[in-house]
Design a protein around this motif. Sequence first.
Motif, PDB file in Angstrom:
ATOM      1  N   SER A   1       8.750  43.697  49.934  1.00 15.05           N
ATOM      2  CA  SER A   1       8.216  44.957  50.448  1.00 15.05           C
ATOM      3  C   SER A   1       6.697  44.883  50.375  1.00 15.05           C
ATOM      4  O   SER A   1       6.141  43.977  49.747  1.00 15.05           O
ATOM      5  CB  SER A   1       8.723  46.154  49.634  1.00 15.05           C
ATOM      6  OG  SER A   1       8.117  46.185  48.346  1.00 15.05           O
TER       7      SER A   1
ATOM      8  N   ASP B   1       3.441  47.761  49.826  1.00 15.02           N
ATOM      9  CA  ASP B   1       3.037  49.160  49.726  1.00 15.02           C
ATOM     10  C   ASP B   1       1.692  49.419  50.406  1.00 15.02           C
ATOM     11  O   ASP B   1       1.357  50.573  50.702  1.00 15.02           O
ATOM     12  CB  ASP B   1       2.994  49.618  48.264  1.00 15.02           C
ATOM     13  CG  ASP B   1       2.124  48.748  47.384  1.00 15.02           C
ATOM     14  OD1 ASP B   1       0.928  48.593  47.701  1.00 15.02           O
ATOM     15  OD2 ASP B   1       2.625  48.238  46.370  1.00 15.02           O
TER      16      ASP B   1
ATOM     17  N   SER C   1       6.852  53.057  43.878  1.00 14.17           N
ATOM     18  CA  SER C   1       8.062  53.277  44.677  1.00 14.17           C
ATOM     19  C   SER C   1       8.504  52.021  45.418  1.00 14.17           C
ATOM     20  O   SER C   1       9.711  51.745  45.521  1.00 14.17           O
ATOM     21  CB  SER C   1       7.835  54.422  45.674  1.00 14.17           C
ATOM     22  OG  SER C   1       6.794  54.108  46.577  1.00 14.17           O
ATOM     23  N   GLN C   2       7.548  51.227  45.925  1.00 14.97           N
ATOM     24  CA  GLN C   2       7.923  50.012  46.647  1.00 14.97           C
ATOM     25  C   GLN C   2       8.415  48.914  45.704  1.00 14.97           C
ATOM     26  O   GLN C   2       9.202  48.048  46.105  1.00 14.97           O
ATOM     27  CB  GLN C   2       6.749  49.508  47.479  1.00 14.97           C
ATOM     28  CG  GLN C   2       6.422  50.389  48.675  1.00 14.97           C
ATOM     29  CD  GLN C   2       7.559  50.458  49.673  1.00 14.97           C
ATOM     30  OE1 GLN C   2       8.226  49.459  49.937  1.00 14.97           O
ATOM     31  NE2 GLN C   2       7.800  51.628  50.223  1.00 14.97           N
TER      32      GLN C   2
ATOM     33  N   ARG D   1      11.939  49.898  45.089  1.00 15.84           N
ATOM     34  CA  ARG D   1      12.709  49.621  46.297  1.00 15.84           C
ATOM     35  C   ARG D   1      13.063  48.146  46.416  1.00 15.84           C
ATOM     36  O   ARG D   1      14.209  47.778  46.723  1.00 15.84           O
ATOM     37  CB  ARG D   1      11.916  50.057  47.530  1.00 15.84           C
ATOM     38  CG  ARG D   1      12.568  49.647  48.849  1.00 15.84           C
ATOM     39  CD  ARG D   1      11.594  49.757  50.011  1.00 15.84           C
ATOM     40  NE  ARG D   1      12.054  48.990  51.158  1.00 15.84           N
ATOM     41  CZ  ARG D   1      11.288  48.644  52.177  1.00 15.84           C
ATOM     42  NH1 ARG D   1      10.010  48.977  52.185  1.00 15.84           N
ATOM     43  NH2 ARG D   1      11.772  47.941  53.176  1.00 15.84           N
TER      44      ARG D   1
ATOM     45  N   ARG E   1      15.801  47.132  44.013  1.00 10.34           N
ATOM     46  CA  ARG E   1      17.113  47.657  44.412  1.00 10.34           C
ATOM     47  C   ARG E   1      17.638  46.964  45.663  1.00 10.34           C
ATOM     48  O   ARG E   1      18.849  46.732  45.788  1.00 10.34           O
ATOM     49  CB  ARG E   1      17.016  49.166  44.612  1.00 10.34           C
ATOM     50  CG  ARG E   1      16.902  49.919  43.285  1.00 10.34           C
ATOM     51  CD  ARG E   1      16.735  51.406  43.466  1.00 10.34           C
ATOM     52  NE  ARG E   1      16.840  52.096  42.170  1.00 10.34           N
ATOM     53  CZ  ARG E   1      16.423  53.339  41.941  1.00 10.34           C
ATOM     54  NH1 ARG E   1      15.862  54.038  42.930  1.00 10.34           N
ATOM     55  NH2 ARG E   1      16.553  53.881  40.740  1.00 10.34           N
ATOM     56  N   ASP E   2      16.752  46.601  46.581  1.00 11.65           N
ATOM     57  CA  ASP E   2      17.192  45.878  47.779  1.00 11.65           C
ATOM     58  C   ASP E   2      17.737  44.496  47.416  1.00 11.65           C
ATOM     59  O   ASP E   2      18.734  44.040  47.991  1.00 11.65           O
ATOM     60  CB  ASP E   2      16.033  45.735  48.764  1.00 11.65           C
ATOM     61  CG  ASP E   2      15.727  47.030  49.512  1.00 11.65           C
ATOM     62  OD1 ASP E   2      16.485  48.007  49.352  1.00 11.65           O
ATOM     63  OD2 ASP E   2      14.714  47.063  50.247  1.00 11.65           O
TER      64      ASP E   2
END
Length: 393
Positions: free
Chosen positions: A241, A243, A255-256, A259, A262-263
């Motif tokens: 990811s 950000d 948050s990224q 993410r 979790r991805d």
Amino acid sequence: MATVSSTEVFVTGVGVVSCLGGTAGEFWAGLDAGASRPVPVPGLSDRVPDALAYRAPDGPSGDAGDPGDPRGRATGFALRAAREAVADAGLSPEHTADMAVVIGTAGGDGGVREGRVPAGGNWRTPFSVAAAVGGAFGSFGTNISVSNACAASGYALSVAVDLIRRDEVDTVLVGGAEGLAWVPLAAFDRLGAADPEVCRPFDARRRGTVFGEGAAMLVVQSARAAADRPVYGRVQGTAWSCDAHHPTAPDLGGSQLVRVARDALAEAGSGPDGIGCVIPHGTGTPHNDELEYRVLREVFGERVAELPLFSLKAFIGHTAGASAAFAAVGAALMARHGRIPANAPVRHPDPACPVWLPQTPTPLPPAPHRSGILINAYAFGGSNFTMVFGGER
């Protein structure tokens, strides 16, 4: 042997050059032996007294990696680690002719640019490392260089996995390489982001990072190519990811980072309870370590207090674009040996990031119970990478 999907990706060979030695065996033995310490950088320390680094051993005279080699230290380290990984996987010249080469590096052979212009006036770039490795093995198909700062070899791992899952190749030589250069070391010192003593992630008295050099390479193969080979384990999931928060500062919201973890877990088909160890990015900078703890707390909840972490950079420093590849090799060796080495002592635990860094070797649960190893790599510009590795076939 159990039937496996053609989309599964296995690690069949590894190779390492690091401050702990010139082979993967010496790398593992060095992790078992305890923390190493950085040393002054020849030439630079006269101008920047606090400039320290975890230096890798030079290659034999005339070999790639010899201080006088015009190809540069990163290229030399990459070639040495690549030869070990290819031999470890038992690849023949026929295999290497068809394999892809994907290498991540932040600065590449930057030290060459600082010292002199090579014959002919051609400047070395980060892209030359992958080209040199592909050329050495006669692998003139897919050769890819990734150079997005300290997440580079993580992104390279994702590219390698995608090449196999898209059925473009069966074998990829993937990894990262860095050679020390004066400019980044001096710049970090000037910014106050370099620790003048040692790399000490999660220690309350940490003052910044300390760079390291070397190369970590892996041979990853499709299920059909790895069917008759011993494997270290399986790349279960990768994710990235960005950000884009700031050119250098992390997004403290995280948050990224949550993410991307979790991805990777979702792609691995594993929830947080399937993870038995985390190799964090853990650079030793105040913001990174505290932020990473908060991310792990968000992903793993209360279980973070009992989830063992292995702080790799406390042993080899921050190897920049190669750091994710070093962590991936570390995970493969942990899976092979069934244990997590003891962490370097944290003399002043930080209450702001109360992670668990076991001080004695810790058994890695056998598959499929909490046997996954989660790896993080973060970079300037907000580029983030997470991988889940499992020891089972």
